[in-house]
Design a protein around this motif. Structure first.
Motif, PDB file in Angstrom:
ATOM      1  N   VAL A 199      -3.001   0.426   2.937  1.00 21.48           N
ATOM      2  CA  VAL A 199      -3.742   1.140   3.979  1.00 21.48           C
ATOM      3  C   VAL A 199      -2.790   1.948   4.848  1.00 21.48           C
ATOM      4  O   VAL A 199      -3.064   3.115   5.202  1.00 21.48           O
ATOM      5  CB  VAL A 199      -4.548   0.136   4.826  1.00 21.48           C
ATOM      6  CG1 VAL A 199      -5.201   0.828   6.007  1.00 21.48           C
ATOM      7  CG2 VAL A 199      -5.612  -0.544   3.974  1.00 21.48           C
ATOM      8  N   ALA A 200      -1.644   1.351   5.235  1.00 22.67           N
ATOM      9  CA  ALA A 200      -0.705   2.062   6.103  1.00 22.67           C
ATOM     10  C   ALA A 200      -0.151   3.305   5.421  1.00 22.67           C
ATOM     11  O   ALA A 200      -0.047   4.385   6.038  1.00 22.67           O
ATOM     12  CB  ALA A 200       0.431   1.124   6.502  1.00 22.67           C
ATOM     13  N   ARG A 201       0.219   3.213   4.166  1.00 26.48           N
ATOM     14  CA  ARG A 201       0.784   4.367   3.473  1.00 26.48           C
ATOM     15  C   ARG A 201      -0.273   5.435   3.215  1.00 26.48           C
ATOM     16  O   ARG A 201       0.015   6.634   3.270  1.00 26.48           O
ATOM     17  CB  ARG A 201       1.419   3.905   2.173  1.00 26.48           C
ATOM     18  CG  ARG A 201       2.703   3.105   2.404  1.00 26.48           C
ATOM     19  CD  ARG A 201       3.102   2.273   1.235  1.00 26.48           C
ATOM     20  NE  ARG A 201       4.319   1.516   1.539  1.00 26.48           N
ATOM     21  CZ  ARG A 201       4.772   0.514   0.817  1.00 26.48           C
ATOM     22  NH1 ARG A 201       4.094   0.134  -0.263  1.00 26.48           N
ATOM     23  NH2 ARG A 201       5.881  -0.117   1.154  1.00 26.48           N
ATOM     24  N   THR A 202      -1.507   4.999   2.951  1.00 25.52           N
ATOM     25  CA  THR A 202      -2.577   5.972   2.763  1.00 25.52           C
ATOM     26  C   THR A 202      -2.867   6.710   4.061  1.00 25.52           C
ATOM     27  O   THR A 202      -3.077   7.936   4.071  1.00 25.52           O
ATOM     28  CB  THR A 202      -3.842   5.267   2.254  1.00 25.52           C
ATOM     29  OG1 THR A 202      -3.529   4.540   1.067  1.00 25.52           O
ATOM     30  CG2 THR A 202      -4.927   6.276   1.939  1.00 25.52           C
ATOM     31  N   ARG A 203      -2.872   5.979   5.185  1.00 28.17           N
ATOM     32  CA  ARG A 203      -3.102   6.631   6.473  1.00 28.17           C
ATOM     33  C   ARG A 203      -1.985   7.622   6.806  1.00 28.17           C
ATOM     34  O   ARG A 203      -2.238   8.694   7.383  1.00 28.17           O
ATOM     35  CB  ARG A 203      -3.196   5.571   7.562  1.00 28.17           C
ATOM     36  CG  ARG A 203      -4.514   4.811   7.564  1.00 28.17           C
ATOM     37  CD  ARG A 203      -4.507   3.738   8.638  1.00 28.17           C
ATOM     38  NE  ARG A 203      -5.791   3.044   8.713  1.00 28.17           N
ATOM     39  CZ  ARG A 203      -6.023   1.987   9.492  1.00 28.17           C
ATOM     40  NH1 ARG A 203      -5.050   1.503  10.264  1.00 28.17           N
ATOM     41  NH2 ARG A 203      -7.212   1.417   9.514  1.00 28.17           N
ATOM     42  N   GLU A 229       2.819   0.449  -6.226  1.00 24.29           N
ATOM     43  CA  GLU A 229       3.604  -0.785  -6.227  1.00 24.29           C
ATOM     44  C   GLU A 229       2.932  -1.857  -5.373  1.00 24.29           C
ATOM     45  O   GLU A 229       2.839  -3.031  -5.782  1.00 24.29           O
ATOM     46  CB  GLU A 229       5.005  -0.506  -5.704  1.00 24.29           C
ATOM     47  CG  GLU A 229       5.910  -1.737  -5.680  1.00 24.29           C
ATOM     48  CD  GLU A 229       7.267  -1.445  -5.078  1.00 24.29           C
ATOM     49  OE1 GLU A 229       8.089  -2.372  -5.012  1.00 24.29           O
ATOM     50  OE2 GLU A 229       7.490  -0.282  -4.681  1.00 24.29           O
ATOM     51  N   ALA A 230       2.442  -1.464  -4.181  1.00 23.91           N
ATOM     52  CA  ALA A 230       1.762  -2.442  -3.325  1.00 23.91           C
ATOM     53  C   ALA A 230       0.490  -2.954  -3.981  1.00 23.91           C
ATOM     54  O   ALA A 230       0.157  -4.150  -3.902  1.00 23.91           O
ATOM     55  CB  ALA A 230       1.450  -1.822  -1.971  1.00 23.91           C
ATOM     56  N   GLY A 231      -0.251  -2.064  -4.644  1.00 26.06           N
ATOM     57  CA  GLY A 231      -1.457  -2.510  -5.346  1.00 26.06           C
ATOM     58  C   GLY A 231      -1.136  -3.464  -6.482  1.00 26.06           C
ATOM     59  O   GLY A 231      -1.841  -4.457  -6.693  1.00 26.06           O
ATOM     60  N   SER A 232      -0.057  -3.177  -7.213  1.00 26.39           N
ATOM     61  CA  SER A 232       0.337  -4.082  -8.291  1.00 26.39           C
ATOM     62  C   SER A 232       0.762  -5.439  -7.753  1.00 26.39           C
ATOM     63  O   SER A 232       0.445  -6.481  -8.337  1.00 26.39           O
ATOM     64  CB  SER A 232       1.488  -3.452  -9.084  1.00 26.39           C
ATOM     65  OG  SER A 232       1.102  -2.220  -9.655  1.00 26.39           O
ATOM     66  N   GLN A 233       1.451  -5.441  -6.612  1.00 24.60           N
ATOM     67  CA  GLN A 233       1.849  -6.711  -6.009  1.00 24.60           C
ATOM     68  C   GLN A 233       0.637  -7.497  -5.531  1.00 24.60           C
ATOM     69  O   GLN A 233       0.582  -8.722  -5.673  1.00 24.60           O
ATOM     70  CB  GLN A 233       2.812  -6.452  -4.849  1.00 24.60           C
ATOM     71  CG  GLN A 233       4.167  -5.924  -5.287  1.00 24.60           C
ATOM     72  CD  GLN A 233       5.040  -5.551  -4.103  1.00 24.60           C
ATOM     73  OE1 GLN A 233       4.574  -5.453  -2.980  1.00 24.60           O
ATOM     74  NE2 GLN A 233       6.326  -5.323  -4.366  1.00 24.60           N
ATOM     75  N   ASP A 350     -10.070  -4.035   8.760  1.00 17.65           N
ATOM     76  CA  ASP A 350      -8.650  -4.297   8.722  1.00 17.65           C
ATOM     77  C   ASP A 350      -8.339  -5.737   8.381  1.00 17.65           C
ATOM     78  O   ASP A 350      -7.190  -6.097   8.171  1.00 17.65           O
ATOM     79  CB  ASP A 350      -8.011  -3.961  10.073  1.00 17.65           C
ATOM     80  CG  ASP A 350      -8.065  -2.467  10.365  1.00 17.65           C
ATOM     81  OD1 ASP A 350      -8.251  -2.121  11.527  1.00 17.65           O
ATOM     82  OD2 ASP A 350      -7.943  -1.667   9.420  1.00 17.65           O
ATOM     83  N   GLY A 351      -9.338  -6.573   8.368  1.00 17.04           N
ATOM     84  CA  GLY A 351      -9.106  -7.967   8.069  1.00 17.04           C
ATOM     85  C   GLY A 351      -8.437  -8.710   9.183  1.00 17.04           C
ATOM     86  O   GLY A 351      -7.831  -9.742   8.974  1.00 17.04           O
ATOM     87  N   GLY A 352      -8.481  -8.187  10.427  1.00 19.04           N
ATOM     88  CA  GLY A 352      -7.808  -8.817  11.543  1.00 19.04           C
ATOM     89  C   GLY A 352      -8.582  -9.990  12.078  1.00 19.04           C
ATOM     90  O   GLY A 352      -9.771 -10.119  11.892  1.00 19.04           O
ATOM     91  N   GLY A 353      -7.870 -10.812  12.846  1.00 20.03           N
ATOM     92  CA  GLY A 353      -8.530 -11.905  13.536  1.00 20.03           C
ATOM     93  C   GLY A 353      -8.230 -13.264  12.971  1.00 20.03           C
ATOM     94  O   GLY A 353      -8.398 -14.260  13.658  1.00 20.03           O
ATOM     95  N   PHE A 354      -7.784 -13.363  11.728  1.00 18.21           N
ATOM     96  CA  PHE A 354      -7.565 -14.664  11.099  1.00 18.21           C
ATOM     97  C   PHE A 354      -6.092 -14.918  10.793  1.00 18.21           C
ATOM     98  O   PHE A 354      -5.722 -16.049  10.503  1.00 18.21           O
ATOM     99  CB  PHE A 354      -8.370 -14.778   9.802  1.00 18.21           C
ATOM    100  CG  PHE A 354      -9.851 -14.679  10.009  1.00 18.21           C
ATOM    101  CD1 PHE A 354     -10.572 -15.747  10.508  1.00 18.21           C
ATOM    102  CD2 PHE A 354     -10.529 -13.502   9.729  1.00 18.21           C
ATOM    103  CE1 PHE A 354     -11.932 -15.668  10.705  1.00 18.21           C
ATOM    104  CE2 PHE A 354     -11.885 -13.411   9.929  1.00 18.21           C
ATOM    105  CZ  PHE A 354     -12.594 -14.484  10.424  1.00 18.21           C
ATOM    106  N   GLY A 355      -5.252 -13.875  10.825  1.00 14.39           N
ATOM    107  CA  GLY A 355      -3.864 -14.053  10.446  1.00 14.39           C
ATOM    108  C   GLY A 355      -3.114 -14.989  11.366  1.00 14.39           C
ATOM    109  O   GLY A 355      -2.494 -15.960  10.921  1.00 14.39           O
TER     110      GLY A 355
END
Length: 395
Positions: A199-203, A229-233, A350-355
Motif C-alpha cells: 500500500v505504501a509503495r502504491t501510494r 516482492e512484497a506481494g510474494s512475501q 488499513d487494518g489498524g487498531g489490532f497491531g
C-alpha cells in the motif's frame, strides 16, 4: 473387511465386552433362581434391559433408561405378587445397573430429565429386595443400604463427573480462545507487514504521478519490482501459516526465532521505501541466544513498529532500530522515527487498531513490558523490555 474390523478393535472394547458378557451370565443365573419360569423370564429380561441402558449412546440413553426402569418395576411387582418367590439373589446385578443409570443421568442429562430418571431408578433399585420370598430384617437392611448409601453415592458420583466435564470443557474453550488470539496475532504480523509495504509503495507511485512528476522507466520498474516482492512475501507468509495450521508434522524453520539476519532483512526492506533505516544490534546477543518466545517477540516488535511507521509517520526520513542487553538480564528493543504523527486516523481498510493490542498481549505473555508514545524531540518511540533468559521453574 476382516483387516478393517481388526484395526478398529481396541483392548478397552474387548475388556468391556468380556465384562458385559460376564454380568449377563450373572443376570441369567439370578433369574433362573426364581421357581416359576414366567417370573424367571421377566427377571432375566428386566436385568438385561437394565444392564444395557448405561452402555447405549447418549441420544438413546433417556428412552432406554426409562424402559429399563419400567421393566425393573414390572418384574418387581410381578415377583412380589406371586406365591413362589426366590429365597435369595433378588437381582444384585440389576441393582448395580440401576445405580449406573443414576450416575449417567446425573452426568449427561439435562437437570429435569436427570432428576426424573434418577428418582425412578432409585425407587426401582430400592424395591428390588421385595422379590425375595421372606421379608425379614435382612431384606429391610438391604433396602436401607441401597436407599441411604447406594443411591446417594451414585448421585454424588455423577454430579462430580458432571462438574469435571464442565471444567474440562471450560479448559478446552480457554485453549481454543488462546489459539484464536495467537492465530490473529500471527496473521497480522505475517501478512499485514507486507501488505502495508504494498500500500505504501502504491501510494508513493500515485502521489508522484498525481503531482505531475511521472517516474522514469527505471523508477517505475523499481517500484513495481518492490510491490511484486512484497506481494510474494505476503503470499509466502500466508502459505507458511496455512501449512502450519494444516500439517503439524511440518519441519521447523531452519532460522532460529529472533535471528539477527531476520531483523536486518526487515530493516533493509523498510529502507527500500525511501526512509533511511538503521539497525543497532548488541554484539553480546551473538553469545547469548534468547529464549524462543523472546526471540519471536523481538522480531514482532520490530516488524509491527516499522509497519506503523509506514502507516502513520508522515514525512519520516530516519528510523532507528536498537536491540541491546541490559544489566538486569533483560533485552531492550527500541524503534524510533522522526516523522510527524498522522492526523488522519487509520480506517478499516488499513487494518489498524489490532497491531499494538496484539503486540502488547504478546510482550506481556513473555513477562515483558511495552511502552509507546511521542519523543520529546519529535517523532515516535516504541520500547519493549523482554526477559533475556528463561524463567526459573517453579517448585
Amino acid at each position: 473387511m476382516i483387516s478393517a474390523l481388526t484395526v478398529r478393535v481396541r483392548p478397552r472394547h474387548v475388556l468391556l465386552g468380556l465384562a458385559g458378557a460376564a454380568l449377563g451370565v450373572l443376570v441369567v443365573l439370578e433369574g433362573l433362581n426364581a421357581p416359576l419360569w414366567p417370573v424367571a423370564a421377566l427377571t432375566i429380561a428386566s436385568g438385561l434391559l437394565c444392564l444395557s441402558a448405561p452402555a447405549v449412546r447418549q441420544r438413546h440413553f433417556p428412552r432406554r433408561a426409562a424402559w429399563a426402569v419400567a421393566g425393573s418395576a414390572l418384574a418387581t411387582a410381578a415377583g412380589s405378587l406371586t406365591t413362589h418367590r426366590p429365597e435369595n439373589t433378588p437381582g444384585m446385578v440389576e441393582a448395580g445397573a440401576l445405580l449406573m443409570v443414576i450416575v449417567r443421568a446425573v452426568r449427561h442429562c439435562p437437570p429435569r430429565q436427570a432428576v426424573a430418571l434418577s428418582a425412578a431408578s432409585a425407587v426401582a433399585a430400592v424395591a428390588l429386595p421385595l422379590r425375595i420370598e421372606t421379608w425379614d430384617s435382612l431384606t429391610l437392611s438391604i433396602m436401607a443400604l441401597l436407599a441411604c448409601v447406594g443411591v446417594p453415592f451414585a448421585a454424588v458420583f455423577g454430579l462430580c463427573l458432571r462438574l469435571w466435564d464442565a471444567l474440562r470443557a471450560r479448559e478446552r474453550e480457554a485453549v481454543l480462545r488462546e489459539q484464536r488470539l495467537g492465530y490473529a496475532r500471527d496473521l497480522h504480523d505475517f501478512v499485514a507487514h507486507h501488505v502495508t509495504a504494498i500500500v505504501a509503495r502504491t501510494r508513493a507511485a500515485r502521489f508522484a504521478a498525481g503531482a505531475g512528476q511521472a517516474p522514469s522507466v527505471e523508477d517505475l520498474d523499481r517500484m513495481l519490482a518492490q510491490i511484486e516482492e512484497a506481494g510474494s512475501q505476503a503470499l509466502g507468509s500466508m502459505r507458511a501459516m496455512v501449512s502450519s495450521l494444516r500439517d503439524t508434522a511440518a519441519p521447523a524453520p531452519t532460522r532460529p526465532p529472533g535471528d539477527p539476519q531476520a531483523l536486518r532483512d526487515l530493516v533493509d526492506e523498510f529502507g527500500g521505501t525511501g526512509a533511511q533505516a538503521e539497525l543497532s544490534l548488541d554484539p553480546r546477543l551473538a553469545q547469548l541466544p534468547l529464549p524462543p518466545e523472546t526471540g519471536i517477540t523481538v522480531q514482532r516488535v520490530v516488524q509491527e513498529s516499522l509497519t506503523n511507521v509506514r502507516r502513520h509517520a508522515a514525512g519520516a526520513t530516519r528510523v532507528t532500530v536498537r536491540v541491546a542487553l541490559r544489566p538486569d538480564d533483560t533485552v531492550e528493543v527500541g524503534v524510533t522515527d522522526d516523522g510527524r504523527p498522522d492526523t488522519v486516523p487509520s480506517g478499516p481498510a488499513d487494518g489498524g487498531g489490532f497491531g499494538l493490542v496484539g503486540l502488547t498481549e504478546r510482550v506481556e505473555e513473555t513477562g515483558g513490558t511495552l511502552t509507546t508514545g511521542p519523543r520529546p524531540g519529535g517523532g515516535w518511540r516504541v520500547l519493549a523490555v523482554l526477559p533475556a533468559k528463561d524463567a526459573a521453574p517453579t517448585r
